[in-house]
Design a protein around this motif. Structure first.
Motif, PDB file in Angstrom:
ATOM      1  N   SER A  38       6.672   8.998  -2.172  1.00 26.01           N
ATOM      2  CA  SER A  38       8.062   8.931  -2.619  1.00 26.01           C
ATOM      3  C   SER A  38       8.361  10.123  -3.530  1.00 26.01           C
ATOM      4  CB  SER A  38       8.296   7.623  -3.377  1.00 26.01           C
ATOM      5  OG  SER A  38       9.626   7.565  -3.815  1.00 26.01           O
ATOM      6  N   PHE A  39       9.202  11.013  -3.036  1.00 28.20           N
ATOM      7  CA  PHE A  39       9.590  12.192  -3.805  1.00 28.20           C
ATOM      8  C   PHE A  39      11.064  12.096  -4.167  1.00 28.20           C
ATOM      9  CE2 PHE A  39       6.250  13.956  -0.935  1.00 28.20           C
ATOM     10  CZ  PHE A  39       5.312  14.218  -1.913  1.00 28.20           C
ATOM     11  N   LEU A  40      11.386  12.499  -5.360  1.00 31.50           N
ATOM     12  CA  LEU A  40      12.779  12.513  -5.785  1.00 31.50           C
ATOM     13  C   LEU A  40      13.413  13.890  -5.589  1.00 31.50           C
ATOM     14  CD1 LEU A  40      12.521  10.438  -9.070  1.00 31.50           C
ATOM     15  CD2 LEU A  40      13.235   9.670  -6.798  1.00 31.50           C
ATOM     16  N   ARG A  41      12.608  14.918  -5.756  1.00 30.41           N
ATOM     17  CA  ARG A  41      13.159  16.276  -5.723  1.00 30.41           C
ATOM     18  C   ARG A  41      12.957  16.929  -4.358  1.00 30.41           C
ATOM     19  NH1 ARG A  41      10.048  18.595 -10.487  1.00 30.41           N
ATOM     20  NH2 ARG A  41      10.099  20.348  -9.052  1.00 30.41           N
ATOM     21  N   PHE A  42      13.926  17.732  -3.981  1.00 34.45           N
ATOM     22  CA  PHE A  42      13.914  18.444  -2.708  1.00 34.45           C
ATOM     23  C   PHE A  42      12.676  19.319  -2.579  1.00 34.45           C
ATOM     24  CE2 PHE A  42      14.995  22.192  -0.198  1.00 34.45           C
ATOM     25  CZ  PHE A  42      15.457  21.624   0.967  1.00 34.45           C
ATOM     26  N   ASP A  43      12.367  20.083  -3.620  1.00 29.51           N
ATOM     27  CA  ASP A  43      11.234  21.006  -3.542  1.00 29.51           C
ATOM     28  C   ASP A  43       9.898  20.275  -3.411  1.00 29.51           C
ATOM     29  OD1 ASP A  43      11.664  20.235  -6.230  1.00 29.51           O
ATOM     30  OD2 ASP A  43      10.527  21.947  -6.959  1.00 29.51           O
ATOM     31  N   GLU A  44       9.812  19.044  -3.894  1.00 33.78           N
ATOM     32  CA  GLU A  44       8.595  18.242  -3.714  1.00 33.78           C
ATOM     33  C   GLU A  44       8.413  17.876  -2.241  1.00 33.78           C
ATOM     34  OE1 GLU A  44       8.148  15.785  -7.863  1.00 33.78           O
ATOM     35  OE2 GLU A  44       9.626  15.060  -6.407  1.00 33.78           O
ATOM     36  N   LYS A  45       9.502  17.532  -1.589  1.00 30.83           N
ATOM     37  CA  LYS A  45       9.451  17.206  -0.162  1.00 30.83           C
ATOM     38  C   LYS A  45       9.010  18.422   0.650  1.00 30.83           C
ATOM     39  CE  LYS A  45      13.235  14.020  -0.802  1.00 30.83           C
ATOM     40  NZ  LYS A  45      14.667  14.048  -0.905  1.00 30.83           N
ATOM     41  N   VAL A  46       9.598  19.566   0.338  1.00 30.84           N
ATOM     42  CA  VAL A  46       9.254  20.806   1.046  1.00 30.84           C
ATOM     43  C   VAL A  46       7.783  21.143   0.825  1.00 30.84           C
ATOM     44  CG1 VAL A  46       9.699  23.291   1.181  1.00 30.84           C
ATOM     45  CG2 VAL A  46      11.621  21.694   0.985  1.00 30.84           C
ATOM     46  N   TRP A  48       5.304  19.172   0.057  1.00 27.35           N
ATOM     47  CA  TRP A  48       4.450  18.200   0.732  1.00 27.35           C
ATOM     48  C   TRP A  48       4.368  18.488   2.235  1.00 27.35           C
ATOM     49  CZ3 TRP A  48       5.358  14.239   4.352  1.00 27.35           C
ATOM     50  CH2 TRP A  48       4.280  13.376   4.557  1.00 27.35           C
ATOM     51  N   LEU A  49       5.501  18.741   2.844  1.00 32.05           N
ATOM     52  CA  LEU A  49       5.505  19.057   4.272  1.00 32.05           C
ATOM     53  C   LEU A  49       4.676  20.307   4.556  1.00 32.05           C
ATOM     54  CD1 LEU A  49       9.232  18.310   5.125  1.00 32.05           C
ATOM     55  CD2 LEU A  49       7.246  17.137   6.100  1.00 32.05           C
ATOM     56  N   ARG A  50       4.773  21.284   3.689  1.00 34.27           N
ATOM     57  CA  ARG A  50       4.014  22.523   3.876  1.00 34.27           C
ATOM     58  C   ARG A  50       2.525  22.301   3.683  1.00 34.27           C
ATOM     59  NH1 ARG A  50       5.916  27.514   0.955  1.00 34.27           N
ATOM     60  NH2 ARG A  50       4.875  28.477   2.721  1.00 34.27           N
ATOM     61  N   SER A  51       2.154  21.589   2.633  1.00 32.84           N
ATOM     62  CA  SER A  51       0.725  21.437   2.328  1.00 32.84           C
ATOM     63  C   SER A  51       0.041  20.413   3.233  1.00 32.84           C
ATOM     64  CB  SER A  51       0.530  21.070   0.860  1.00 32.84           C
ATOM     65  OG  SER A  51       1.061  19.795   0.580  1.00 32.84           O
ATOM     66  N   GLU A  52       0.701  19.303   3.512  1.00 29.16           N
ATOM     67  CA  GLU A  52       0.083  18.244   4.319  1.00 29.16           C
ATOM     68  C   GLU A  52       0.158  18.501   5.821  1.00 29.16           C
ATOM     69  OE1 GLU A  52      -1.664  15.429   3.367  1.00 29.16           O
ATOM     70  OE2 GLU A  52      -1.614  16.457   1.428  1.00 29.16           O
ATOM     71  N   HIS A  53       1.184  19.222   6.246  1.00 29.92           N
ATOM     72  CA  HIS A  53       1.405  19.392   7.681  1.00 29.92           C
ATOM     73  C   HIS A  53       1.445  20.851   8.128  1.00 29.92           C
ATOM     74  CE1 HIS A  53       2.082  15.113   8.205  1.00 29.92           C
ATOM     75  NE2 HIS A  53       2.812  15.153   7.100  1.00 29.92           N
ATOM     76  N   LYS A  61      11.909  23.157   4.880  1.00 32.78           N
ATOM     77  CA  LYS A  61      13.189  23.097   4.184  1.00 32.78           C
ATOM     78  C   LYS A  61      14.258  22.449   5.068  1.00 32.78           C
ATOM     79  CE  LYS A  61      16.440  26.041   1.776  1.00 32.78           C
ATOM     80  NZ  LYS A  61      17.613  26.188   2.598  1.00 32.78           N
ATOM     81  N   ALA A  62      14.278  22.808   6.341  1.00 30.81           N
ATOM     82  CA  ALA A  62      15.259  22.235   7.270  1.00 30.81           C
ATOM     83  C   ALA A  62      15.032  20.734   7.435  1.00 30.81           C
ATOM     84  CB  ALA A  62      15.192  22.947   8.619  1.00 30.81           C
ATOM     85  N   ILE A  63      13.783  20.317   7.536  1.00 33.33           N
ATOM     86  CA  ILE A  63      13.470  18.897   7.683  1.00 33.33           C
ATOM     87  C   ILE A  63      13.857  18.129   6.423  1.00 33.33           C
ATOM     88  CG2 ILE A  63      11.572  17.239   7.895  1.00 33.33           C
ATOM     89  CD1 ILE A  63      10.217  19.458   9.710  1.00 33.33           C
ATOM     90  N   ALA A  64      13.498  18.653   5.266  1.00 32.17           N
ATOM     91  CA  ALA A  64      13.830  17.983   4.002  1.00 32.17           C
ATOM     92  C   ALA A  64      15.347  17.903   3.812  1.00 32.17           C
ATOM     93  CB  ALA A  64      13.187  18.713   2.827  1.00 32.17           C
ATOM     94  N   HIS A  65      16.051  18.948   4.191  1.00 29.56           N
ATOM     95  CA  HIS A  65      17.514  18.955   4.071  1.00 29.56           C
ATOM     96  C   HIS A  65      18.124  17.918   5.013  1.00 29.56           C
ATOM     97  CE1 HIS A  65      21.476  20.456   3.174  1.00 29.56           C
ATOM     98  NE2 HIS A  65      21.693  20.750   4.440  1.00 29.56           N
ATOM     99  N   GLU A  66      17.643  17.865   6.241  1.00 26.16           N
ATOM    100  CA  GLU A  66      18.163  16.890   7.203  1.00 26.16           C
ATOM    101  C   GLU A  66      17.866  15.468   6.729  1.00 26.16           C
ATOM    102  OE1 GLU A  66      20.176  15.647  10.647  1.00 26.16           O
ATOM    103  OE2 GLU A  66      20.119  17.570   9.602  1.00 26.16           O
TER     104      GLU A  66
END
Length: 77
Positions: A38-46, A48-53, A61-66
Motif C-alpha cells: 500500500s503506497f500513498l505517494r505516486f513516486d513510491e508506486k513508480v 516499486w514497479l521499477r524495482s520489483e518488476h 510512471k504511465a501505469i502508476a498514473h493510470e
C-alpha cells in the motif's frame, strides 16, 4: 522526486506500448499495483514497479498514473 507531466495523448501512447514492451496487459499491471504494498505517494508506486518488476521509468510512471486516474474515477462514483 521531480515528476514530469505528460499530455493525455502521450499517456495513452505510453499505455498502448506497454503490452508489447512488457509482455503483460495494462490491466495486469494495475492489478499488480493494487495487490502490492500500500503506497500513498505516486513516486513510491513508480519506484516499486521499477524495482520489483524491472520496468522502465516511463512505463512505471504511465501505469502508476493510470492506476491513480482509475482509482480517482471510482471514488467519484
Amino acid at each position: 522526486m521531480y515528476q514530469q507531466h505528460f499530455s493525455d495523448e502521450t499517456h495513452r501512447n505510453m499505455l498502448s506500448h506497454i503490452p508489447r514492451s512488457t509482455g503483460r496487459e495494462v490491466g495486469d499491471w494495475l492489478r499488480a499495483l493494487a495487490d502490492g504494498p500500500s503506497f500513498l505517494r505516486f513516486d513510491e508506486k513508480v519506484s516499486w514497479l521499477r524495482s520489483e518488476h524491472d520496468l522502465s521509468y516511463g512505463h512505471a510512471k504511465a501505469i502508476a498514473h493510470e492506476y491513480d486516474l482509475r482509482r480517482a474515477a471510482r471514488n467519484l462514483l
